[in-house]
Design a protein around this motif. Structure first.
Motif, short mmCIF file in Angstrom:
data_model
loop_
_atom_site.label_atom_id
_atom_site.label_comp_id
_atom_site.label_asym_id
_atom_site.label_seq_id
_atom_site.Cartn_x
_atom_site.Cartn_y
_atom_site.Cartn_z
N SER A 39 -23.01 -68.54 18.42
CA SER A 39 -22.21 -69.71 17.30
C SER A 39 -22.64 -71.12 17.20
CB SER A 39 -21.05 -69.40 18.51
OG SER A 39 -21.26 -70.21 19.50
N LYS A 40 -23.78 -71.02 17.29
CA LYS A 40 -24.29 -72.44 17.38
C LYS A 40 -25.87 -72.77 16.71
CE LYS A 40 -21.32 -75.16 20.30
NZ LYS A 40 -21.29 -76.45 21.49
N GLN A 41 -26.61 -71.64 16.59
CA GLN A 41 -27.43 -71.72 16.23
C GLN A 41 -28.05 -72.91 14.61
OE1 GLN A 41 -28.92 -67.70 16.73
NE2 GLN A 41 -28.99 -67.71 18.63
N ASP A 42 -27.08 -72.04 14.30
CA ASP A 42 -27.06 -72.38 12.23
C ASP A 42 -26.20 -73.29 11.99
OD1 ASP A 42 -27.97 -70.20 12.02
OD2 ASP A 42 -26.25 -69.12 11.42
N ARG A 43 -26.08 -73.86 13.43
CA ARG A 43 -25.35 -75.40 13.12
C ARG A 43 -26.23 -76.93 13.09
NH1 ARG A 43 -22.01 -78.80 18.11
NH2 ARG A 43 -22.06 -80.65 17.50
N VAL A 44 -25.98 -77.63 12.17
CA VAL A 44 -27.08 -78.83 11.66
C VAL A 44 -26.36 -80.39 11.75
CG1 VAL A 44 -28.70 -79.94 10.31
CG2 VAL A 44 -28.34 -77.27 9.60
N LYS A 45 -26.45 -80.67 12.95
CA LYS A 45 -26.27 -81.84 13.20
C LYS A 45 -26.48 -82.97 12.05
CE LYS A 45 -27.47 -81.66 18.47
NZ LYS A 45 -28.36 -82.55 20.09
#
Length: 206
Positions: A39-45
């Motif tokens: 669920s957080k693979q495509d998250r960009v900080k």
């Protein structure tokens, strides 16, 4: 990984069948080797936005805080040093010296009073010892005098007895008379006595 238990452990134990194995779920952290969650693979900080005006204000306030804290530390340190100096060479040292002098005078007064009391007791004890020694000496002198008088009396008795015995001594003047008395009154010392000292047997004079 196991999911977090929604019910207390006691409830799970109560609801679980007796023949099955009870596994308690515990919340834990991922290890370093665990992959990233799907669920957080495509998250960009993206870093939080910073307001430049607020940043300047915070920096100024932090600088003022550091200055105030530094000034307070210096003030407290100066107070501690001043108090220590006063205790060593200042007014408190004078007060302490005065207090020590008063305490010393009080102790010296108590010491003098105690020495006076002990000296009086010692004088009384020495006086008693002197009186007892003089009394014992007088008693010894009296006993010695009495013994000397007794000895003199015994010597006088011996002299008187010796003077009486001199009258019975045999001299050239009374030698013939004593010989005649001995012939007229013969004495026999050849005899036997019993246990009580009585004469039981005496030989005849030839």
């Amino acid at each position: 990984m196991f999911q977090v238990a929604k019910y207390p452990v006691q409830v799970c134990r109560f609801l679980s069948p007796r023949g099955s194995v009870l596994i308690e779920t515990v919340r834990g952290r991922k290890s370093r080797n665990d992959p990233k969650a799907k669920s957080k693979q495509d998250r960009v900080k993206v870093p939080s936005p910073i307001d430049p005006v607020e940043m300047v204000v915070l920096k100024e306030r932090y600088t003022q805080y550091q200055m105030i804290m530094r000034a307070l530390r210096v003030e407290f340190k100066e107070q501690i040093m001043r108090r220590r100096y006063e205790e060593e060479v200042g007014s408190r040292a004078e007060e302490r010296t005065k207090h020590e002098a008063e305490e010393h005078r009080a102790l010296m007064a108590w010491n003098d009073a105690e020495n006076l009391r002990l000296r009086q007791l010692r004088e009384i004890r020495v006086q008693k010892e002197v009186e007892e020694l003089a009394m014992k000496r007088e008693e010894a002198i009296g006993l010695q005098e009495e013994k000397r008088r007794k000895i003199l009396k015994e010597k006088e008795q011996e002299i008187l007895q010796l003077q009486e015995d001199v009258k019975t001594f045999i001299t050239l003047e009374n030698l013939d008379q004593r010989i005649e008395e001995a012939l007229d009154n013969p004495k026999n010392y050849n005899f036997a006595i019993d246990k009580e000292g009585r004469i039981v047997k005496r030989t005849a004079i030839p």
